[in-house]
Enzyme design. Structure first.
Site, short mmCIF file in Angstrom:
data_model
loop_
_atom_site.label_atom_id
_atom_site.label_comp_id
_atom_site.label_asym_id
_atom_site.label_seq_id
_atom_site.Cartn_x
_atom_site.Cartn_y
_atom_site.Cartn_z
CE LYS B 116 -5.97 4.07 3.61
NZ LYS B 116 -4.84 4.20 2.72
CE LYS B 157 -13.01 5.40 3.28
NZ LYS B 157 -12.68 6.62 2.51
N GLY B 163 -9.02 -0.58 -1.50
CA GLY B 163 -9.72 -1.56 -2.32
C GLY B 163 -11.10 -1.89 -1.81
CE LYS B 237 -10.61 2.87 -6.97
NZ LYS B 237 -9.19 3.24 -6.80
NE ARG B 291 -2.60 0.32 -2.61
CZ ARG B 291 -3.65 0.50 -3.40
NH1 ARG B 291 -3.49 0.52 -4.70
NH2 ARG B 291 -4.87 0.68 -2.90
#
Lengths: 135, 450
Positions: B116, B157, B163, B237, B291
């Site tokens: 990232k 992070k 996720g 989420k 993905r």
């Protein structure tokens, strides 16, 4: 007829082979050869016929040797024979995965009770490959 | 087209991929762990191989066993789904090295976007705005200095993350060391990569993402945005919708323009998602997921495109069969994630046996699930049981349909998030489409107080 003669001779050879505990028989002659191999299931059937008393003790001492990876199962040479006594660290077979031969060992001494896979068979993780009665 | 695909995943996404393959006339090979032996994806695949025991590190992350399975079953491709090895560049490269097509972007793109911190550097070079942040932080001391420079609150992070795993909000210096260590451990356990980086926390943003599809011929299309702001305190989420409500044309155009620039910058191929934080009129690139996403069905519903089939076709070398001008969204779709979780206990996973299950049906309802009456929910994996998706011609119709569908749903034997989803749907903030990522945590705090 020469052809019929060959068939008769092979048939006799197969009959003789089935009467033994041999797993594999190869005869070479005049540049040609005949090879007989016994399937795992038929080996188990032979063991039951020849030594029915072997079915009794496994309840307490039967140990399953399982595959810890996915690959193709192949017998090591000499191939183990049902009923034979195994040394504590005998290499019974190997599982070929990604071009690597991963040996399958007896993991202790005992008598081989059954062979649960055919040579060349794909096997998965946790699949039982051999059953051994520990002594 | 491929002849046989290995599905390197479990649960509902394995079943979803199996369905796409079957409809394309492609045979499938399932892999499974010992506790998943009775799973539906195992039953429906043409062949299935156990690749390890329950813990994912020894089964669904076992690259040697997975590749060996693909080779001995003569597969010509591997679909990684989401999670597990889906964003593992090494796995994609190993697939390629063994002559297996990886159904996803090339390994180098996964590596670039999967890291990232690197991804943000690449995006800045492509003139895509990113949140202020750091590169990889090797130690707590470096994290402490970085946080001082950025100014609290900050977000730690996982560079291999996704996720919400390995992510921690740090409000002040007192919390930093503990947050760093726990995020690192969680990232290591989830991704076998514990490296962390830091971002300035954008306070109360919306999480909006853009779906991308690119083929191997340089064609890239965007399939609109999804609003994924209804997130648990762990940043996972719970409810997603497409399109995003109350998004100004200016912000939407900014999002789409950035997504296109970003995708073009990395010559993206296959399905991918660009995640953004939206705060007022400001749009910040957060990360790219290389993905299929859990929430892909809401995009499929409004664009009437099967994204998993598109992934397979693209990986097989087929060009996109349409251009951006051909793509016209219609209506509104909402997805509720039904997880085996105890919402009263901070959404703690709830393993067990599903004793009885009845899923909803009727017009406009889609259910993606792998569970059935008698199915076990192992403790080792993601707790997702089902995704219920409602489509309506308008957002109001989709909400009404979703509420109806959730009330029809019966899942007994394990705790689920059905009640929390219903609670969210009934709030004024959700009904008006005015909510941010702080919405669900605030709702939970209110419930706890009551």
């Amino acid at each position: 007829m020469p052809g019929n003669n060959v068939v008769e001779r092979v048939r006799a050879l197969v009959q003789t082979f089935l009467e033994t505990d041999l797993v594999r028989l190869r005869i070479e002659r005049d540049g040609g050869h005949v090879e007989l191999r016994r399937r795992a299931s038929s080996r188990l059937a032979t063991a039951e016929t020849a030594e029915p008393q072997m079915q009794a003790p496994p309840v307490e001492n039967l140990d399953e040797i399982k595959s810890d990876l996915v690959g193709i199962f192949r017998f090591s040479r000499p191939a183990p024979i049902v009923g034979e006594l195994l040394d504590s660290d005998r290499e019974l077979a190997y599982v070929e995965a990604l071009g690597i031969r991963n040996p399958v060992r007896s993991l202790g001494s005992g008598r081989l009770v059954s062979v649960c896979c055919d040579d060349g068979q794909p096997v998965e993780y946790g699949q039982t490959l051999f059953e051994v009665a520990r002594v | 087209m491929f002849k046989k695909v290995l599905i390197a995943n479990r649960g509902e996404i394995a079943l979803r991929i199996n369905r796409a393959c079957r409809e394309l006339g492609v045979k499938t090979v399932a892999i499974f762990s010992e506790p998943d032996r009775e799973s539906l994806h195992v039953r429906h695949a043409n062949e299935a191989f156990c690749v390890g025991p329950g813990p994912a590190a020894r089964s669904y992350l076992s690259i040697p066993n997975i590749i060996s399975t693909a080779l001995i079953t003569h597969c010509d491709a591997v679909h990684p789904g989401y999670g597990f090895l889906a964003e593992n560049a090494r796995f994609a490269q190993i697939c390629a090295d063994h002559g297996l097509a990886f159904i996803g972007p090339p390994a180098e793109v996964i590596a670039m976007m999967g890291d990232k911190a690197t991804a943000k550097r690449v995006m800045r070079e492509a003139k895509v705005e990113t949140t202020p942040g750091t590169d990889i932080l090797e130690s707590v001391d470096k994290a402490r200095r970085a946080a001082r420079d950025l100014g609290y609150p900050v977000l730690l992070k996982a560079t291999a993350g996704g996720g919400g795993k390995g992510m921690r909000v740090v409000a002040g210096p007192d919390e930093l060391e503990r947050a760093f260590n726990s995020a690192q451990n969680e990232a290591e356990a989830s991704f076998k990569d514990g490296r962390l980086y830091m971002e300035k926390l954008i306070v109360s943003p919306r999480h909006i993402e853009v779906q991308v599809l690119g083929d191997n011929f340089g064609n890239i299309v965007l399939l609109g945005e999804r609003d994924c702001s209804v997130q648990k305190p762990s940043h996972q989420k719970l409810i997603e919708e497409a399109p995003a409500a109350n998004l100004s044309d200016k912000v939407r155009q900014s999002l789409l323009a950035m997504a296109l620039r970003a995708s073009q910058a990395v010559h993206y191929s296959n399905a991918g998602t660009l995640e953004f934080l939206v705060s007022g009129d400001r749009v910040y690139f957060m990360e790219m997921n290389t993905r299929i996403q859990v929430e892909h069905p809401v995009t499929e519903m409004v664009y009437n495109i099967d994204l998993v089939k598109e992934q397979i076709r693209i990986a097989a070398g087929e060009p996109l069969g349409y251009t951006q001008a051909d793509l016209k969204p219609r209506g509104h779709a909402i997805e509720c994630r039904i997880n085996a979780e105890d919402a009263r206990n901070n959404f703690a996973p709830a393993a067990g046996t599903v004793t009885n299950v009845v899923f909803p049906g009727g017009p406009g309802i889609r259910v993606d699930t792998h569970i059935y009456s008698g199915a076990t929910v192992p403790p080792y994996y993601d707790s997702l049981l089902a995704k219920i998706v409602a489509f309506g011609e308008t957002r109001e119709a989709a909400i009404a349909r979703m509420e109806r569908a959730l009330r029809e749903t019966i899942i007994e034997g394990v705790n689920t998030t059905i009640a929390q989803c219903l609670e969210v749907l009934a709030t004024d903030a959700f009904i008006k489409g005015r909510y941010t990522i702080d919405f669900l945590p605030a709702l939970m705090r209110r419930d706890d107080a009551a």
